[in-house]
Design a protein around this motif. Structure first.
Motif, PDB file in Angstrom:
ATOM      1  N   GLY A  82       1.051  -1.170   0.020  1.00 41.35           N
ATOM      2  CA  GLY A  82       0.175  -0.175   0.066  1.00 41.35           C
ATOM      3  C   GLY A  82       1.063   1.344  -0.338  1.00 41.35           C
ATOM      4  O   GLY A  82       2.021   1.577   0.491  1.00 41.35           O
ATOM      5  N   ARG A 114       1.041   6.823   2.246  1.00 43.95           N
ATOM      6  CA  ARG A 114       1.229   5.713   3.066  1.00 43.95           C
ATOM      7  C   ARG A 114       1.844   4.646   3.171  1.00 43.95           C
ATOM      8  O   ARG A 114       1.001   3.912   2.613  1.00 43.95           O
ATOM      9  N   SER A 116       1.936   1.019   3.497  1.00 45.84           N
ATOM     10  CA  SER A 116       0.945  -0.136   4.529  1.00 45.84           C
ATOM     11  C   SER A 116       0.818  -1.626   3.850  1.00 45.84           C
ATOM     12  O   SER A 116       1.295  -1.691   2.794  1.00 45.84           O
ATOM     13  N   ARG A 118      -1.873  -4.177   2.687  1.00 45.17           N
ATOM     14  CA  ARG A 118      -3.021  -3.959   2.535  1.00 45.17           C
ATOM     15  C   ARG A 118      -3.780  -5.106   2.967  1.00 45.17           C
ATOM     16  O   ARG A 118      -4.730  -6.149   3.228  1.00 45.17           O
ATOM     17  N   ASP A 171       6.971   3.067   8.719  1.00 47.59           N
ATOM     18  CA  ASP A 171       5.904   2.736   7.747  1.00 47.59           C
ATOM     19  C   ASP A 171       6.331   1.219   7.051  1.00 47.59           C
ATOM     20  O   ASP A 171       5.731   0.458   7.046  1.00 47.59           O
ATOM     21  N   ALA A 175       4.744  -2.215   7.692  1.00 53.74           N
ATOM     22  CA  ALA A 175       4.306  -3.489   6.843  1.00 53.74           C
ATOM     23  C   ALA A 175       4.795  -4.566   6.779  1.00 53.74           C
ATOM     24  O   ALA A 175       4.776  -5.717   6.733  1.00 53.74           O
ATOM     25  N   GLU A 178       4.444  -6.959  10.258  1.00 46.99           N
ATOM     26  CA  GLU A 178       2.934  -7.108   9.376  1.00 46.99           C
ATOM     27  C   GLU A 178       3.044  -8.847   8.822  1.00 46.99           C
ATOM     28  O   GLU A 178       2.301  -9.528   8.604  1.00 46.99           O
TER      29      GLU A 178
END
Length: 372
Positions: A82, A114, A116, A118, A171, A175, A178
Protein backbone atom coordinates in the motif's frame (compact mmCIF):
# COMPACT_ATOMS: atom_id res chain seq x y z
CA UNK A 1 30.18 -31.85 11.46
CA UNK A 2 26.80 -33.07 10.37
CA UNK A 3 23.99 -32.50 7.93
CA UNK A 4 21.58 -29.77 8.99
CA UNK A 5 17.94 -30.44 9.77
CA UNK A 6 16.93 -26.77 9.83
CA UNK A 7 17.51 -24.09 7.18
CA UNK A 8 19.69 -22.93 5.67
CA UNK A 9 20.71 -26.41 4.54
CA UNK A 10 24.20 -27.58 3.62
CA UNK A 11 23.18 -27.54 -0.05
CA UNK A 12 20.64 -24.82 -0.74
CA UNK A 13 19.69 -22.42 -3.51
CA UNK A 14 18.69 -18.79 -3.73
CA UNK A 15 15.19 -19.03 -5.16
CA UNK A 16 14.51 -18.33 -8.83
CA UNK A 17 14.74 -21.06 -11.46
CA UNK A 18 14.61 -21.05 -15.26
CA UNK A 19 11.06 -20.69 -16.57
CA UNK A 20 10.07 -23.56 -18.90
CA UNK A 21 9.25 -22.61 -22.50
CA UNK A 22 5.56 -23.50 -22.09
CA UNK A 23 5.28 -21.02 -19.22
CA UNK A 24 7.03 -18.26 -21.16
CA UNK A 25 4.65 -18.85 -24.09
CA UNK A 26 1.62 -18.72 -21.80
CA UNK A 27 2.82 -15.44 -20.28
CA UNK A 28 3.27 -13.92 -23.74
CA UNK A 29 -0.17 -15.09 -24.84
CA UNK A 30 -1.74 -13.73 -21.65
CA UNK A 31 -0.07 -10.34 -22.19
CA UNK A 32 -1.59 -10.24 -25.68
CA UNK A 33 -5.03 -11.17 -24.39
CA UNK A 34 -5.01 -14.64 -25.91
CA UNK A 35 -4.87 -16.55 -22.63
CA UNK A 36 -7.04 -15.91 -19.59
CA UNK A 37 -5.69 -15.44 -16.09
CA UNK A 38 -7.18 -18.81 -15.14
CA UNK A 39 -5.45 -20.55 -18.05
CA UNK A 40 -2.13 -18.91 -17.18
CA UNK A 41 -2.59 -20.03 -13.57
CA UNK A 42 -3.05 -23.63 -14.70
CA UNK A 43 0.21 -23.51 -16.66
CA UNK A 44 1.99 -21.94 -13.68
CA UNK A 45 0.63 -24.62 -11.34
CA UNK A 46 1.82 -27.44 -13.58
CA UNK A 47 5.25 -25.87 -14.04
CA UNK A 48 5.65 -25.36 -10.29
CA UNK A 49 4.69 -28.96 -9.54
CA UNK A 50 7.37 -30.10 -12.00
CA UNK A 51 10.09 -27.82 -10.64
CA UNK A 52 9.36 -28.80 -7.03
CA UNK A 53 9.71 -32.47 -8.00
CA UNK A 54 13.04 -31.63 -9.63
CA UNK A 55 14.34 -29.97 -6.47
CA UNK A 56 13.29 -32.97 -4.40
CA UNK A 57 14.76 -35.42 -6.90
CA UNK A 58 18.23 -33.83 -6.89
CA UNK A 59 18.32 -34.09 -3.09
CA UNK A 60 17.73 -30.52 -1.92
CA UNK A 61 16.19 -30.10 1.53
CA UNK A 62 14.21 -26.98 0.60
CA UNK A 63 12.21 -25.96 -2.45
CA UNK A 64 10.84 -22.75 -3.91
CA UNK A 65 8.26 -22.28 -6.62
CA UNK A 66 11.07 -20.96 -8.83
CA UNK A 67 9.39 -17.53 -8.59
CA UNK A 68 7.42 -18.72 -11.64
CA UNK A 69 4.48 -16.39 -10.96
CA UNK A 70 6.71 -13.29 -11.03
CA UNK A 71 8.20 -11.12 -13.75
CA UNK A 72 11.06 -10.03 -11.49
CA UNK A 73 12.37 -11.05 -8.10
CA UNK A 74 11.39 -7.80 -6.41
CA UNK A 75 8.97 -5.50 -8.21
CA UNK A 76 6.02 -7.92 -8.22
CA UNK A 77 6.15 -7.72 -4.42
CA UNK A 78 6.91 -4.03 -4.01
CA UNK A 79 4.06 -2.87 -6.23
CA UNK A 80 1.61 -4.70 -3.93
CA UNK A 81 2.57 -2.63 -0.90
CA UNK A 82 0.00 0.00 0.00
CA UNK A 83 1.27 3.48 -0.89
CA UNK A 84 3.50 2.30 -3.74
CA UNK A 85 2.60 2.53 -7.40
CA UNK A 86 4.24 1.88 -10.74
CA UNK A 87 5.10 4.96 -12.78
CA UNK A 88 5.48 5.61 -16.51
CA UNK A 89 9.08 6.59 -15.89
CA UNK A 90 11.66 4.01 -16.92
CA UNK A 91 14.39 3.06 -14.50
CA UNK A 92 17.65 2.20 -16.28
CA UNK A 93 20.19 -0.10 -14.63
CA UNK A 94 23.58 -0.57 -16.26
CA UNK A 95 24.75 -4.19 -16.40
CA UNK A 96 28.04 -5.80 -17.37
CA UNK A 97 28.99 -9.24 -18.65
CA UNK A 98 31.95 -11.04 -20.15
CA UNK A 99 31.07 -9.79 -23.64
CA UNK A 100 30.36 -6.16 -22.86
CA UNK A 101 27.54 -4.13 -21.36
CA UNK A 102 23.75 -3.88 -21.58
CA UNK A 103 20.93 -1.80 -20.14
CA UNK A 104 17.99 -3.13 -18.16
CA UNK A 105 14.86 -0.99 -18.06
CA UNK A 106 11.91 -1.42 -15.74
CA UNK A 107 9.07 0.76 -14.57
CA UNK A 108 10.06 2.96 -11.66
CA UNK A 109 8.10 3.24 -8.43
CA UNK A 110 6.55 6.13 -6.57
CA UNK A 111 5.69 6.23 -2.88
CA UNK A 112 2.53 8.29 -3.22
CA UNK A 113 0.83 7.51 0.10
CA UNK A 114 1.61 6.09 3.53
CA UNK A 115 3.25 2.66 3.27
CA UNK A 116 0.98 -0.14 4.49
CA UNK A 117 0.21 -3.81 4.00
CA UNK A 118 -3.21 -4.26 2.49
CA UNK A 119 -3.12 -8.03 2.06
CA UNK A 120 -0.54 -10.73 2.65
CA UNK A 121 1.68 -10.60 -0.43
CA UNK A 122 2.37 -13.93 -2.17
CA UNK A 123 0.05 -15.69 0.30
CA UNK A 124 -1.68 -17.75 -2.40
CA UNK A 125 1.62 -18.56 -4.08
CA UNK A 126 3.11 -19.83 -0.84
CA UNK A 127 -0.03 -21.79 0.02
CA UNK A 128 0.22 -23.60 -3.32
CA UNK A 129 3.91 -24.32 -2.73
CA UNK A 130 3.06 -25.76 0.70
CA UNK A 131 0.54 -28.10 -0.91
CA UNK A 132 3.03 -29.22 -3.56
CA UNK A 133 6.12 -30.20 -1.55
CA UNK A 134 6.26 -33.75 -0.22
CA UNK A 135 9.62 -34.15 1.55
CA UNK A 136 11.25 -30.72 1.76
CA UNK A 137 10.83 -27.35 3.48
CA UNK A 138 8.96 -24.78 1.37
CA UNK A 139 10.97 -21.56 1.11
CA UNK A 140 9.58 -18.13 0.26
CA UNK A 141 11.71 -15.29 -1.06
CA UNK A 142 10.73 -11.61 -0.88
CA UNK A 143 12.68 -8.41 -1.54
CA UNK A 144 14.17 -6.71 1.49
CA UNK A 145 12.61 -3.43 2.69
CA UNK A 146 15.81 -1.75 1.50
CA UNK A 147 14.77 -2.31 -2.09
CA UNK A 148 11.76 0.01 -1.72
CA UNK A 149 14.21 2.85 -1.08
CA UNK A 150 17.42 1.99 -2.92
CA UNK A 151 16.41 2.42 -6.55
CA UNK A 152 14.93 5.91 -6.34
CA UNK A 153 16.03 7.26 -2.98
CA UNK A 154 14.41 10.37 -1.57
CA UNK A 155 13.22 11.50 -5.03
CA UNK A 156 10.84 8.53 -5.33
CA UNK A 157 9.08 9.37 -2.04
CA UNK A 158 6.39 12.06 -2.13
CA UNK A 159 7.58 14.90 0.10
CA UNK A 160 4.01 15.88 0.93
CA UNK A 161 3.31 12.40 2.27
CA UNK A 162 6.67 12.08 4.01
CA UNK A 163 8.26 15.53 4.48
CA UNK A 164 10.60 13.79 6.92
CA UNK A 165 11.85 10.26 6.18
CA UNK A 166 11.64 8.84 9.70
CA UNK A 167 7.88 8.13 9.41
CA UNK A 168 8.58 6.49 6.01
CA UNK A 169 11.11 4.14 7.57
CA UNK A 170 8.72 3.38 10.44
CA UNK A 171 5.80 2.60 8.13
CA UNK A 172 7.95 0.51 5.80
CA UNK A 173 9.30 -1.71 8.56
CA UNK A 174 5.85 -1.95 10.16
CA UNK A 175 4.33 -3.18 6.88
CA UNK A 176 7.07 -5.76 6.53
CA UNK A 177 6.70 -6.85 10.16
CA UNK A 178 3.01 -7.48 9.54
CA UNK A 179 3.84 -9.43 6.38
CA UNK A 180 6.29 -11.60 8.36
CA UNK A 181 3.72 -12.15 11.11
CA UNK A 182 1.04 -13.24 8.65
CA UNK A 183 3.41 -15.56 6.80
CA UNK A 184 4.38 -17.20 10.09
CA UNK A 185 0.69 -17.74 10.85
CA UNK A 186 0.37 -19.38 7.45
CA UNK A 187 3.12 -21.84 8.40
CA UNK A 188 6.10 -20.28 6.64
CA UNK A 189 9.22 -21.53 8.45
CA UNK A 190 11.83 -20.48 5.87
CA UNK A 191 11.79 -16.88 4.64
CA UNK A 192 14.49 -15.07 2.70
CA UNK A 193 14.96 -11.32 2.27
CA UNK A 194 16.70 -10.65 -1.06
CA UNK A 195 18.80 -7.49 -0.86
CA UNK A 196 21.11 -6.37 -3.64
CA UNK A 197 21.64 -2.95 -2.05
CA UNK A 198 23.82 -4.26 0.78
CA UNK A 199 26.17 -5.84 -1.76
CA UNK A 200 25.95 -2.94 -4.24
CA UNK A 201 27.15 -0.51 -1.59
CA UNK A 202 30.54 -2.24 -1.57
CA UNK A 203 31.09 -0.79 -5.06
CA UNK A 204 32.43 2.81 -5.06
CA UNK A 205 30.43 3.52 -8.22
CA UNK A 206 27.21 2.59 -6.45
CA UNK A 207 28.09 4.71 -3.43
CA UNK A 208 28.72 7.56 -5.84
CA UNK A 209 25.22 7.10 -7.26
CA UNK A 210 23.75 7.21 -3.74
CA UNK A 211 25.64 10.44 -3.02
CA UNK A 212 24.33 11.98 -6.27
CA UNK A 213 20.78 11.17 -5.08
CA UNK A 214 21.48 13.06 -1.87
CA UNK A 215 21.86 9.95 0.29
CA UNK A 216 24.47 9.23 2.93
CA UNK A 217 26.62 6.81 0.97
CA UNK A 218 28.95 6.01 3.85
CA UNK A 219 26.17 5.01 6.26
CA UNK A 220 23.19 3.96 4.13
CA UNK A 221 23.89 0.28 4.78
CA UNK A 222 23.52 0.93 8.52
CA UNK A 223 20.09 2.46 7.96
CA UNK A 224 19.05 -0.57 5.91
CA UNK A 225 20.27 -2.96 8.61
CA UNK A 226 18.24 -1.04 11.20
CA UNK A 227 15.06 -1.26 9.11
CA UNK A 228 15.44 -4.96 8.34
CA UNK A 229 15.93 -5.65 12.04
CA UNK A 230 12.76 -3.69 12.85
CA UNK A 231 10.86 -5.74 10.26
CA UNK A 232 12.05 -8.99 11.84
CA UNK A 233 11.81 -8.04 15.50
CA UNK A 234 8.59 -9.95 16.12
CA UNK A 235 9.23 -13.07 14.09
CA UNK A 236 8.63 -16.39 15.90
CA UNK A 237 11.43 -18.79 16.75
CA UNK A 238 9.85 -21.30 14.37
CA UNK A 239 10.77 -19.10 11.37
CA UNK A 240 14.27 -19.11 9.93
CA UNK A 241 15.12 -15.90 8.08
CA UNK A 242 18.09 -15.52 5.75
CA UNK A 243 19.19 -12.73 3.46
CA UNK A 244 20.71 -13.01 0.00
CA UNK A 245 23.13 -10.34 -1.19
CA UNK A 246 24.40 -10.33 -4.76
CA UNK A 247 25.63 -7.65 -7.12
CA UNK A 248 22.95 -7.93 -9.78
CA UNK A 249 21.72 -10.81 -11.91
CA UNK A 250 20.09 -10.17 -15.28
CA UNK A 251 20.63 -12.32 -18.37
CA UNK A 252 23.99 -13.55 -17.03
CA UNK A 253 25.13 -9.99 -16.28
CA UNK A 254 25.92 -8.02 -13.12
CA UNK A 255 25.61 -4.40 -11.98
CA UNK A 256 28.22 -4.03 -9.23
CA UNK A 257 31.49 -5.55 -8.10
CA UNK A 258 33.81 -5.64 -5.11
CA UNK A 259 34.18 -7.69 -1.93
CA UNK A 260 31.93 -7.40 1.10
CA UNK A 261 34.59 -5.44 3.01
CA UNK A 262 32.78 -2.07 3.17
CA UNK A 263 29.61 -3.42 4.82
CA UNK A 264 30.99 -6.55 6.50
CA UNK A 265 31.50 -5.48 10.10
CA UNK A 266 28.09 -3.84 10.51
CA UNK A 267 26.34 -6.42 8.34
CA UNK A 268 27.53 -9.57 10.03
CA UNK A 269 27.56 -8.26 13.58
CA UNK A 270 24.27 -6.33 13.52
CA UNK A 271 21.85 -7.81 10.97
CA UNK A 272 19.39 -10.02 12.87
CA UNK A 273 19.06 -12.90 10.41
CA UNK A 274 19.94 -16.56 10.82
CA UNK A 275 22.04 -16.88 7.69
CA UNK A 276 23.68 -14.99 4.85
CA UNK A 277 23.58 -16.13 1.21
CA UNK A 278 26.70 -14.56 -0.30
CA UNK A 279 27.90 -14.28 -3.89
CA UNK A 280 31.31 -15.92 -4.29
CA UNK A 281 31.45 -17.35 -7.80
CA UNK A 282 34.34 -15.32 -9.24
CA UNK A 283 37.06 -12.77 -8.50
CA UNK A 284 34.53 -9.93 -8.88
CA UNK A 285 33.06 -11.01 -5.54
CA UNK A 286 36.25 -10.45 -3.54
CA UNK A 287 37.84 -12.70 -0.94
CA UNK A 288 36.60 -14.53 2.13
CA UNK A 289 38.36 -12.21 4.60
CA UNK A 290 35.15 -10.29 5.53
CA UNK A 291 33.75 -13.54 6.97
CA UNK A 292 35.93 -12.99 10.04
CA UNK A 293 33.15 -10.71 11.33
CA UNK A 294 30.51 -13.47 11.27
CA UNK A 295 29.58 -14.30 14.89
CA UNK A 296 29.04 -17.77 16.29
CA UNK A 297 25.56 -19.08 15.66
CA UNK A 298 25.13 -17.40 12.25
CA UNK A 299 25.24 -19.44 9.04
CA UNK A 300 27.01 -18.44 5.83
CA UNK A 301 25.87 -19.92 2.53
CA UNK A 302 28.75 -19.66 0.08
CA UNK A 303 27.51 -18.96 -3.45
CA UNK A 304 30.34 -20.87 -5.12
CA UNK A 305 28.46 -22.21 -8.15
CA UNK A 306 27.65 -19.64 -10.81
CA UNK A 307 24.26 -19.29 -12.45
CA UNK A 308 25.69 -17.02 -15.12
CA UNK A 309 27.32 -19.79 -17.19
CA UNK A 310 26.39 -23.37 -17.99
CA UNK A 311 29.84 -24.93 -17.55
CA UNK A 312 29.85 -27.20 -14.51
CA UNK A 313 32.24 -26.44 -11.68
CA UNK A 314 34.84 -28.96 -10.49
CA UNK A 315 33.92 -30.63 -7.21
CA UNK A 316 37.47 -30.55 -5.89
CA UNK A 317 37.68 -26.82 -6.62
CA UNK A 318 34.50 -26.28 -4.61
CA UNK A 319 35.96 -28.22 -1.68
CA UNK A 320 39.15 -26.15 -1.78
CA UNK A 321 37.14 -22.94 -1.70
CA UNK A 322 35.14 -24.19 1.29
CA UNK A 323 38.44 -24.86 3.04
CA UNK A 324 39.62 -21.33 2.21
CA UNK A 325 36.44 -19.81 3.67
CA UNK A 326 36.84 -21.98 6.78
CA UNK A 327 40.01 -20.04 7.64
CA UNK A 328 37.74 -17.13 8.61
CA UNK A 329 34.56 -18.78 9.90
CA UNK A 330 34.02 -22.23 11.40
CA UNK A 331 33.31 -24.80 8.69
CA UNK A 332 30.29 -25.98 10.68
CA UNK A 333 28.75 -22.55 10.04
CA UNK A 334 29.09 -22.95 6.27
CA UNK A 335 26.71 -24.15 3.56
CA UNK A 336 26.91 -23.90 -0.25
CA UNK A 337 24.60 -22.71 -3.01
CA UNK A 338 24.57 -21.03 -6.41
CA UNK A 339 25.71 -17.41 -6.22
CA UNK A 340 22.26 -16.13 -7.24
CA UNK A 341 19.03 -17.27 -8.80
CA UNK A 342 18.95 -18.83 -12.25
CA UNK A 343 16.23 -16.46 -13.42
CA UNK A 344 15.98 -13.30 -11.31
CA UNK A 345 13.83 -11.88 -14.09
CA UNK A 346 11.55 -13.79 -16.40
CA UNK A 347 14.18 -13.82 -19.16
CA UNK A 348 16.57 -16.07 -17.24
CA UNK A 349 20.32 -16.56 -17.48
CA UNK A 350 22.24 -18.07 -20.38
CA UNK A 351 22.24 -21.75 -19.52
CA UNK A 352 19.97 -24.72 -20.12
CA UNK A 353 17.55 -26.53 -17.84
CA UNK A 354 19.83 -29.58 -17.78
CA UNK A 355 22.81 -27.42 -16.83
CA UNK A 356 20.76 -25.88 -14.02
CA UNK A 357 19.85 -29.34 -12.69
CA UNK A 358 23.48 -30.51 -12.93
CA UNK A 359 24.63 -27.53 -10.85
CA UNK A 360 22.04 -28.19 -8.15
CA UNK A 361 22.96 -31.87 -8.05
CA UNK A 362 26.65 -30.98 -7.81
CA UNK A 363 25.93 -28.84 -4.74
CA UNK A 364 24.07 -31.69 -3.04
CA UNK A 365 26.86 -34.18 -3.78
CA UNK A 366 29.59 -31.79 -2.64
CA UNK A 367 27.78 -30.94 0.59
CA UNK A 368 27.29 -34.63 1.40
CA UNK A 369 31.01 -35.30 0.94
CA UNK A 370 32.09 -32.29 3.03
CA UNK A 371 29.56 -32.39 5.88
CA UNK A 372 28.09 -35.87 5.76
Amino acid sequence: MAARTVPPFRADHVGSLLRPPRLLRAREEHAKGGTSAEQLREVEDEAIRDVVRMQEDVGLRSATDGEFRRTSWHMDFIYQLGGVRRTDEKLAVHFYNEDGELEFESAALRVHDRISLRETIFADAFRFLQSTVTSVTPKLTVPSPSMVHYRGGRAAIDSEVYPDLEPFWHDLSAAYAEQVRRLAEQGCSYLQFDDTSLAYLNDPRQRGMVAEQGGNAEHQHERYIKQINAALAGRPESMTVTTHMCRGNFRSSWAAEGGYDFVAEALFSQLDVDGFFLEYDDARSGGFEPLRFVPKGKMVVLGLVTTKRGALEDKDDLKRRIEEAARYVDIDQLCISPQCGFSSTVEGNNLTYDQQVAKLRLLVETAAEVWG
